[in-house]
Motif scaffolding. Sequence first.
Motif, PDB file in Angstrom:
ATOM      1  N   MET A 103       0.821  -1.210   0.000  1.00 16.83           N
ATOM      2  CA  MET A 103       0.000   0.000   0.000  1.00 16.83           C
ATOM      3  C   MET A 103       0.859   1.265   0.000  1.00 16.83           C
ATOM      4  SD  MET A 103      -3.067  -1.107  -0.227  1.00 16.83           S
ATOM      5  CE  MET A 103      -4.042   0.348   0.146  1.00 16.83           C
ATOM      6  N   ILE A 104       2.019   1.193   0.668  1.00 14.08           N
ATOM      7  CA  ILE A 104       2.923   2.354   0.701  1.00 14.08           C
ATOM      8  C   ILE A 104       3.466   2.643  -0.688  1.00 14.08           C
ATOM      9  CG2 ILE A 104       5.090   3.245   1.649  1.00 14.08           C
ATOM     10  CD1 ILE A 104       4.583   1.547   4.130  1.00 14.08           C
ATOM     11  N   TRP A 105       3.909   1.562  -1.385  1.00 15.38           N
ATOM     12  CA  TRP A 105       4.400   1.757  -2.749  1.00 15.38           C
ATOM     13  C   TRP A 105       3.305   2.324  -3.644  1.00 15.38           C
ATOM     14  CZ3 TRP A 105       9.175   2.207  -2.642  1.00 15.38           C
ATOM     15  CH2 TRP A 105      10.074   1.269  -2.131  1.00 15.38           C
ATOM     16  N   GLY A 106       2.087   1.812  -3.485  1.00  9.64           N
ATOM     17  CA  GLY A 106       0.983   2.312  -4.291  1.00  9.64           C
ATOM     18  C   GLY A 106       0.720   3.788  -4.047  1.00  9.64           C
ATOM     19  N   ARG A 107       0.750   4.192  -2.782  1.00  9.40           N
ATOM     20  CA  ARG A 107       0.529   5.596  -2.437  1.00  9.40           C
ATOM     21  C   ARG A 107       1.644   6.482  -2.988  1.00  9.40           C
ATOM     22  NH1 ARG A 107      -3.588   8.978  -1.375  1.00  9.40           N
ATOM     23  NH2 ARG A 107      -2.965  10.687   0.003  1.00  9.40           N
ATOM     24  N   LEU A 108       2.904   6.018  -2.846  1.00  5.01           N
ATOM     25  CA  LEU A 108       4.035   6.794  -3.363  1.00  5.01           C
ATOM     26  C   LEU A 108       3.966   6.911  -4.885  1.00  5.01           C
ATOM     27  CD1 LEU A 108       6.985   5.402  -1.193  1.00  5.01           C
ATOM     28  CD2 LEU A 108       5.952   7.673  -1.047  1.00  5.01           C
ATOM     29  N   SER A 109       3.521   5.841  -5.556  1.00  6.66           N
ATOM     30  CA  SER A 109       3.431   5.892  -7.019  1.00  6.66           C
ATOM     31  C   SER A 109       2.353   6.855  -7.479  1.00  6.66           C
ATOM     32  CB  SER A 109       3.160   4.485  -7.575  1.00  6.66           C
ATOM     33  OG  SER A 109       1.834   4.075  -7.308  1.00  6.66           O
ATOM     34  N   ASP A 110       1.285   7.022  -6.705  1.00  7.61           N
ATOM     35  CA  ASP A 110       0.244   7.984  -7.047  1.00  7.61           C
ATOM     36  C   ASP A 110       0.731   9.421  -6.901  1.00  7.61           C
ATOM     37  OD1 ASP A 110      -1.601   6.035  -7.658  1.00  7.61           O
ATOM     38  OD2 ASP A 110      -2.465   5.982  -5.654  1.00  7.61           O
ATOM     39  N   THR A 111       1.760   9.619  -6.061  1.00  8.90           N
ATOM     40  CA  THR A 111       2.265  10.965  -5.798  1.00  8.90           C
ATOM     41  C   THR A 111       3.477  11.304  -6.656  1.00  8.90           C
ATOM     42  OG1 THR A 111       1.513  10.766  -3.506  1.00  8.90           O
ATOM     43  CG2 THR A 111       3.063  12.545  -3.999  1.00  8.90           C
ATOM     44  N   GLY A 167      11.302  -8.890   0.254  1.00 11.73           N
ATOM     45  CA  GLY A 167       9.853  -8.787   0.117  1.00 11.73           C
ATOM     46  C   GLY A 167       9.380  -7.350   0.078  1.00 11.73           C
ATOM     47  N   MET A 168       9.982  -6.495   0.905  1.00 10.36           N
ATOM     48  CA  MET A 168       9.613  -5.076   0.904  1.00 10.36           C
ATOM     49  C   MET A 168       9.917  -4.435  -0.441  1.00 10.36           C
ATOM     50  SD  MET A 168      10.982  -4.069   4.736  1.00 10.36           S
ATOM     51  CE  MET A 168      10.473  -2.346   4.623  1.00 10.36           C
ATOM     52  N   GLY A 169      11.046  -4.800  -1.032  1.00  4.50           N
ATOM     53  CA  GLY A 169      11.380  -4.257  -2.347  1.00  4.50           C
ATOM     54  C   GLY A 169      10.447  -4.746  -3.435  1.00  4.50           C
ATOM     55  N   ASN A 170       9.900  -5.954  -3.261  1.00  2.00           N
ATOM     56  CA  ASN A 170       9.014  -6.531  -4.272  1.00  2.00           C
ATOM     57  C   ASN A 170       7.541  -6.285  -3.985  1.00  2.00           C
ATOM     58  OD1 ASN A 170      10.442  -8.324  -6.455  1.00  2.00           O
ATOM     59  ND2 ASN A 170      11.614  -8.566  -4.580  1.00  2.00           N
ATOM     60  N   GLY A 171       7.250  -5.327  -3.119  1.00  5.21           N
ATOM     61  CA  GLY A 171       5.860  -4.941  -2.903  1.00  5.21           C
ATOM     62  C   GLY A 171       5.308  -4.069  -4.014  1.00  5.21           C
ATOM     63  N   ILE A 172       6.048  -3.950  -5.112  1.00  6.42           N
ATOM     64  CA  ILE A 172       5.671  -3.066  -6.227  1.00  6.42           C
ATOM     65  C   ILE A 172       4.813  -3.777  -7.266  1.00  6.42           C
ATOM     66  CG2 ILE A 172       7.682  -1.560  -5.974  1.00  6.42           C
ATOM     67  CD1 ILE A 172       9.075  -3.170  -8.135  1.00  6.42           C
ATOM     68  N   LEU A 173       4.386  -5.001  -6.976  1.00  8.43           N
ATOM     69  CA  LEU A 173       3.590  -5.740  -7.956  1.00  8.43           C
ATOM     70  C   LEU A 173       2.299  -5.001  -8.300  1.00  8.43           C
ATOM     71  CD1 LEU A 173       2.977  -8.158  -9.709  1.00  8.43           C
ATOM     72  CD2 LEU A 173       2.155  -9.371  -7.684  1.00  8.43           C
ATOM     73  N   GLY A 174       1.634  -4.445  -7.291  1.00  6.17           N
ATOM     74  CA  GLY A 174       0.413  -3.691  -7.547  1.00  6.17           C
ATOM     75  C   GLY A 174       0.671  -2.485  -8.443  1.00  6.17           C
ATOM     76  N   VAL A 175       1.821  -1.836  -8.257  1.00  5.71           N
ATOM     77  CA  VAL A 175       2.192  -0.695  -9.102  1.00  5.71           C
ATOM     78  C   VAL A 175       2.399  -1.159 -10.541  1.00  5.71           C
ATOM     79  CG1 VAL A 175       3.881   1.147  -9.452  1.00  5.71           C
ATOM     80  CG2 VAL A 175       3.253   0.451  -7.126  1.00  5.71           C
ATOM     81  N   PRO A 228       9.671   5.873 -10.689  1.00  7.82           N
ATOM     82  CA  PRO A 228      10.602   5.976  -9.559  1.00  7.82           C
ATOM     83  C   PRO A 228      10.384   4.893  -8.513  1.00  7.82           C
ATOM     84  CG  PRO A 228       9.706   8.131 -10.110  1.00  7.82           C
ATOM     85  CD  PRO A 228       8.926   7.138 -10.891  1.00  7.82           C
ATOM     86  N   VAL A 229       9.132   4.542  -8.276  1.00 10.51           N
ATOM     87  CA  VAL A 229       8.829   3.511  -7.283  1.00 10.51           C
ATOM     88  C   VAL A 229       9.351   2.152  -7.745  1.00 10.51           C
ATOM     89  CG1 VAL A 229       6.924   2.208  -6.256  1.00 10.51           C
ATOM     90  CG2 VAL A 229       6.864   4.696  -6.262  1.00 10.51           C
ATOM     91  N   ILE A 230       9.148   1.835  -9.025  1.00  8.25           N
ATOM     92  CA  ILE A 230       9.631   0.550  -9.553  1.00  8.25           C
ATOM     93  C   ILE A 230      11.157   0.489  -9.508  1.00  8.25           C
ATOM     94  CG2 ILE A 230       9.818  -0.825 -11.663  1.00  8.25           C
ATOM     95  CD1 ILE A 230       6.960  -0.028 -12.323  1.00  8.25           C
ATOM     96  N   LEU A 231      11.834   1.570  -9.859  1.00 10.29           N
ATOM     97  CA  LEU A 231      13.296   1.590  -9.821  1.00 10.29           C
ATOM     98  C   LEU A 231      13.817   1.452  -8.399  1.00 10.29           C
ATOM     99  CD1 LEU A 231      14.172   4.378 -12.435  1.00 10.29           C
ATOM    100  CD2 LEU A 231      14.015   1.909 -12.769  1.00 10.29           C
ATOM    101  N   LEU A 240      18.014  -1.284 -17.668  1.00  9.87           N
ATOM    102  CA  LEU A 240      17.130  -1.231 -18.837  1.00  9.87           C
ATOM    103  C   LEU A 240      15.849  -0.460 -18.535  1.00  9.87           C
ATOM    104  CD1 LEU A 240      17.483  -4.882 -20.214  1.00  9.87           C
ATOM    105  CD2 LEU A 240      18.486  -2.792 -21.150  1.00  9.87           C
ATOM    106  N   ALA A 241      15.278  -0.686 -17.338  1.00  8.92           N
ATOM    107  CA  ALA A 241      14.057   0.027 -16.964  1.00  8.92           C
ATOM    108  C   ALA A 241      14.318   1.522 -16.817  1.00  8.92           C
ATOM    109  CB  ALA A 241      13.489  -0.552 -15.669  1.00  8.92           C
ATOM    110  N   ALA A 242      15.450   1.874 -16.237  1.00  7.28           N
ATOM    111  CA  ALA A 242      15.774   3.290 -16.047  1.00  7.28           C
ATOM    112  C   ALA A 242      15.935   3.999 -17.394  1.00  7.28           C
ATOM    113  CB  ALA A 242      17.050   3.427 -15.223  1.00  7.28           C
ATOM    114  N   LEU A 243      16.537   3.314 -18.373  1.00  4.10           N
ATOM    115  CA  LEU A 243      16.826   3.952 -19.656  1.00  4.10           C
ATOM    116  C   LEU A 243      15.673   3.883 -20.642  1.00  4.10           C
ATOM    117  CD1 LEU A 243      20.497   2.714 -20.247  1.00  4.10           C
ATOM    118  CD2 LEU A 243      19.746   4.901 -19.292  1.00  4.10           C
TER     119      LEU A 243
END
Length: 543
Positions: free
Chosen positions: A95-103, A141-149, A108-111, A240-243
């Motif tokens: 949920m934190i990653w999702g909120r940060l991605s909305d802002t 696991g915390m780093g991979n909480g970006i699946l929803g994003v 940036p959240v995925i990277l 690759l994702a960054a570029l």
Amino acid sequence: MSDFGGEEEGKRLLKARPLEERVTWRNLPEKKQLLLLALCRLSTPLSNACLLPYLYYMIKSILSEPEHPSAPQQISRLTGLLVATYPLGQMSTSMIWGRLSDTYGRKPVILLGLTISVISNLAFGFSRSIGTLLFWRVLAGMGNGILGVMRTMTAEIVKEKRYQARAFLALPLIFNSGRVAALAIGGCLADPVHNMPWLFGPTGLFNVAKNANGVEWAIEYPYALPSIFNGTVLAICLVLAALGLRESLPTREKHRDFCIIIGRSISGFVRRMVFQEHDSGYTAIQVEEGEVLTADVPVASPASETSTPTRPISKTSLRKIWSKPLIKTFLAFGLLPLHNATFLHIFPVFLSMPTFDNDHSTIFHFTGGLGLSSPTVGIFLATLGICGILLQLFIYPHLQKRIGTLGVFRLANFIFPIAYVLAPFLALLGGHAIAKWPAMGAVLFAQVMARTMAIPSSVILLTEAAPRRNVLGTVHGAGNTLSALASATGPVVGGLLLARGIDAGYVGIVWWCWLLVVALSALVWSFVLEKREEDGDALELEE
């Protein structure tokens, strides 16, 4: 006559148009962006699946008395705990990653999540205690909480709904491919001094120091090589994702991205050097797939001379988001990983456990495993995983077209219980050199086939159940949180029940009293879900 002929020609073209616009992999829009996003999805199978073939042996090597009679029970408990900490980390940040991605944006959240994954994967293999292993698993696991994003970004990249079924299949397809590779590589690279002596042994190619026992660092850290491989692959995906990955958040997608500019410069340089493309004297305006060039002069719409002002999208309250159909789908979405994650943890441990003399066994009273080595476990799981990829590519689209997404989901939930009923009886074949292999293959193939159909179907059903597109981020973030909670609960319960079953001489307890019960509950609940009218039209999957 000419007017009549033109009218007939127009009717003919209108009738032919649906045939030209069939949804296929070839005409799927934004394929480059989806590929980059799918590569980012590799962080989960590499972080979570790579260790499964050797986890039993890794814990055994860390325990102070690995040959103690209670070692198999203790190992099963600890493996369940280690597997569970990863989804717990996911749940804490989804949920934190999702909120940060909305802002701040999706990219940036995925990277940032990928960066955390690289660090945690590299450190995991060099850990020498249960405490540090748990810490790095939680961080991974915390780093991979970006699946929803990622799922939200998929919906934003592919805006037309009729393409979204295939777009949502792209991520699971790469996930399954990465899982197959991770299982095989994890099993083969673990303990390389013993599993690959021609490279890391006393006379191995990499033993440049001529150590009598083999490569020194591989002896001290026997399970570091799979982690080094994971970290390297994820670092490449990060670059690759960054570029190349474009921002998809509507409020930030027009912002200048210097990483994209650098990526285009590198791409142009490579084309000039490798493919010998010379400068024509003109400056090429690079247009990414999906971008549209607009002139300063306003262009009239084909439908009308005047433009219609865009109506602002109103926000949907949380109370309206959680409709009755969404809650039903949400529960079905959570039941799937509750038993599937348990199987993904229990089955490799079950294959690695030592065999047992079951000469005086009954239909329920027997125990033991199959005594397979980590490379054998990894290659066996990977081989059957390839079948899952083929099923997802060639069988799933036809089934989805014929019986619909909900029909495929119900069929998958019918197969799961069959696999769980039969799985523990493999222990009775531990001493049979030939018979155990086709039996193991049949059980694993049934489970792989079921999850290959169930996972993408559950994601599509959850997407369809969302009341509006502008709440997809919230829905998938909540779904990822529930999935992570289920994925954490299942292996812990499974590890405890497996240990209890070994103590009591009933290795089938975990299979029949946990996985089977949860799978049957999911099967019953799948018939509570209601079929949506647009299932066949909006999410049509044609080859």
